[in-house]
Design an enzyme around this catalytic site. Sequence first.
Site, PDB file in Angstrom:
ATOM      1  N   SER A  14      -9.027   2.175  -3.443  1.00 16.06           N
ATOM      2  CA  SER A  14      -8.421   0.821  -4.315  1.00 16.06           C
ATOM      3  C   SER A  14      -7.502   0.029  -3.294  1.00 16.06           C
ATOM      4  O   SER A  14      -7.572  -1.036  -3.666  1.00 16.06           O
ATOM      5  CB  SER A  14      -7.501   1.319  -5.321  1.00 16.06           C
ATOM      6  N   TYR A 155       3.663  17.032   3.772  1.00 16.68           N
ATOM      7  CA  TYR A 155       2.662  16.109   4.251  1.00 16.68           C
ATOM      8  C   TYR A 155       2.068  16.556   5.533  1.00 16.68           C
ATOM      9  O   TYR A 155       0.667  16.669   5.657  1.00 16.68           O
ATOM     10  CB  TYR A 155       3.226  14.803   4.091  1.00 16.68           C
TER      11      TYR A 155
HETATM   12  P1  NDP Z   1      -2.160   3.819   0.031  1.00 19.64           P
HETATM   13  O1  NDP Z   1      -0.776   4.550  -0.499  1.00 19.64           O
HETATM   14  O2  NDP Z   1      -2.060   2.651   0.330  1.00 19.64           O
HETATM   15  O3  NDP Z   1      -3.085   4.433  -0.872  1.00 19.64           O
HETATM   16  C1  NDP Z   1      -3.525   5.632  -1.481  1.00 19.64           C
HETATM   17  C2  NDP Z   1      -4.860   5.615  -2.163  1.00 19.64           C
HETATM   18  O4  NDP Z   1      -5.137   7.009  -2.709  1.00 19.64           O
HETATM   19  C3  NDP Z   1      -4.880   4.742  -3.303  1.00 19.64           C
HETATM   20  O5  NDP Z   1      -6.124   4.338  -3.533  1.00 19.64           O
HETATM   21  C4  NDP Z   1      -4.723   5.767  -4.520  1.00 19.64           C
HETATM   22  O6  NDP Z   1      -4.962   5.288  -5.995  1.00 19.64           O
HETATM   23  C5  NDP Z   1      -5.177   6.933  -3.964  1.00 19.64           C
HETATM   24  N1  NDP Z   1      -4.710   8.401  -4.681  1.00 19.64           N
HETATM   25  C6  NDP Z   1      -3.637   8.880  -4.581  1.00 19.64           C
HETATM   26  N2  NDP Z   1      -3.606   9.890  -5.226  1.00 19.64           N
HETATM   27  C7  NDP Z   1      -4.782   9.894  -5.789  1.00 19.64           C
HETATM   28  C8  NDP Z   1      -5.455  10.967  -6.533  1.00 19.64           C
HETATM   29  N3  NDP Z   1      -4.807  12.139  -7.056  1.00 19.64           N
HETATM   30  N4  NDP Z   1      -6.683  11.135  -6.773  1.00 19.64           N
HETATM   31  C9  NDP Z   1      -7.477  10.014  -6.320  1.00 19.64           C
HETATM   32  N5  NDP Z   1      -7.057   9.023  -5.654  1.00 19.64           N
HETATM   33  C10 NDP Z   1      -5.664   9.046  -5.108  1.00 19.64           C
HETATM   34  O7  NDP Z   1      -2.321   5.048   1.266  1.00 19.64           O
HETATM   35  P2  NDP Z   1      -2.954   4.546   2.880  1.00 19.64           P
HETATM   36  O8  NDP Z   1      -3.872   3.630   2.759  1.00 19.64           O
HETATM   37  O9  NDP Z   1      -1.799   4.257   3.523  1.00 19.64           O
HETATM   38  O10 NDP Z   1      -3.409   6.011   3.222  1.00 19.64           O
HETATM   39  C11 NDP Z   1      -4.571   6.596   2.981  1.00 19.64           C
HETATM   40  C12 NDP Z   1      -4.767   7.881   3.732  1.00 19.64           C
HETATM   41  O11 NDP Z   1      -4.424   7.749   5.248  1.00 19.64           O
HETATM   42  C13 NDP Z   1      -3.824   8.827   3.136  1.00 19.64           C
HETATM   43  O12 NDP Z   1      -4.608  10.167   3.143  1.00 19.64           O
HETATM   44  C14 NDP Z   1      -2.699   8.968   4.073  1.00 19.64           C
HETATM   45  O13 NDP Z   1      -2.191  10.189   4.229  1.00 19.64           O
HETATM   46  C15 NDP Z   1      -3.534   8.472   5.377  1.00 19.64           C
HETATM   47  N6  NDP Z   1      -2.572   8.208   6.559  1.00 19.64           N
HETATM   48  C16 NDP Z   1      -2.018   6.891   6.374  1.00 19.64           C
HETATM   49  C17 NDP Z   1      -1.012   6.493   7.424  1.00 19.64           C
HETATM   50  C18 NDP Z   1      -0.313   5.204   7.214  1.00 19.64           C
HETATM   51  O14 NDP Z   1       0.611   4.920   7.972  1.00 19.64           O
HETATM   52  N7  NDP Z   1      -0.584   4.422   6.438  1.00 19.64           N
HETATM   53  C19 NDP Z   1      -0.812   6.984   8.375  1.00 19.64           C
HETATM   54  C20 NDP Z   1      -1.631   8.393   8.808  1.00 19.64           C
HETATM   55  C21 NDP Z   1      -2.756   8.775   7.611  1.00 19.64           C
HETATM   56  P3  NDP Z   1      -4.082   4.161  -6.746  1.00 19.64           P
HETATM   57  O15 NDP Z   1      -4.475   3.023  -6.443  1.00 19.64           O
HETATM   58  O16 NDP Z   1      -4.903   4.397  -8.057  1.00 19.64           O
HETATM   59  O17 NDP Z   1      -2.829   4.659  -6.869  1.00 19.64           O
END
Ligand code: NDP
Length: 246
Positions: A14, A155
């Site tokens: 999303s 994490y």
């Molecule tokens: P965001 O917080 O922007 O988005 C997180 C997404 O995960 C949202 O779509 C959220 O849905 C969804 N989500 C959270 N919990 C659940 C669940 N239990 N079931 C289904 N969907 C879930 O995160 P990022 O885009 O920044 O991160 C994406 C991935 O990349 C993650 O795994 C993060 O750990 C990893 N990452 C990110 C970094 C960064 O700097 N941003 C660095 C390294 C890794 P909803 O919108 O409904 O809440």
Amino acid sequence: MLLEGKTALITGASRGIGKAIALGLAREGCKIAVNYRQNNKAANNTVADIVNAGSQAMPVPADVTIEQQVKNMIDLINDAWGKIDILVNNAGIVNNQLIMRMTEKAWDDTIDTSLKGAFLCTRHVLRKMTEQNWGRVINISSVAAQRGNYGQCNYSAAKAGLVAFTRSVAREVGKYNITVNAIAPGLIQTDMMDTVPEAYRKEVLGRLAVPRFGTPEDVANLAVFLASERSAYITAQVVNVDGGYI
Ligand code: NDP
């Protein structure tokens, strides 16, 4: 187009990195199931953007930590499209606390979202992938898996577990032309980055060979390659997208 006729499930699509991967795959002709947990509006926006980009998409709400919801979601996609060729385990949360203050809930929620969620989604998509003798699984890890992070023992452990999970599953399914790889992003500009203290951001920026934070598209570009036929002989790998974090 690289992914014409393919279908993908992207968890946490999303917003942020998941959304950019969804759009990147869609632009290569892939149909996208947009998973999310609660933010309907954001998920519907992702779906609309994919349709505008000329592909097909459907929102598939499910909490990836709950097996029955995962199973129902995957059954729904298989009923609609007949298959899932590509799975991107991207859903993740942070709940930062120092270890001596960390609650059991903060530990469990963080591990369950990144690690158990990937296990459940992968397990349920593999049956059809093995039957069709082709598949791609891409797990979104983090540089935190390699370096550890202050206040992020939950994490970092989840993301390191995801690396071992990637390598183990890759060994089991390579004979079915299914590759399993992990991407380890550095600091990427998404909502999640808002949780990173300013001082830490500055420190990281000072260590980057390419002196800027990453964009979700930087990660998506690699995901498109790993999802395609072009990466057929690359499996069990972790590739960093971190601007040269040294
Ligand atoms: P965001 O917080 O922007 O988005 C997180 C997404 O995960 C949202 O779509 C959220 O849905 C969804 N989500 C959270 N919990 C659940 C669940 N239990 N079931 C289904 N969907 C879930 O995160 P990022 O885009 O920044 O991160 C994406 C991935 O990349 C993650 O795994 C993060 O750990 C990893 N990452 C990110 C970094 C960064 O700097 N941003 C660095 C390294 C890794 P909803 O919108 O409904 O809440």
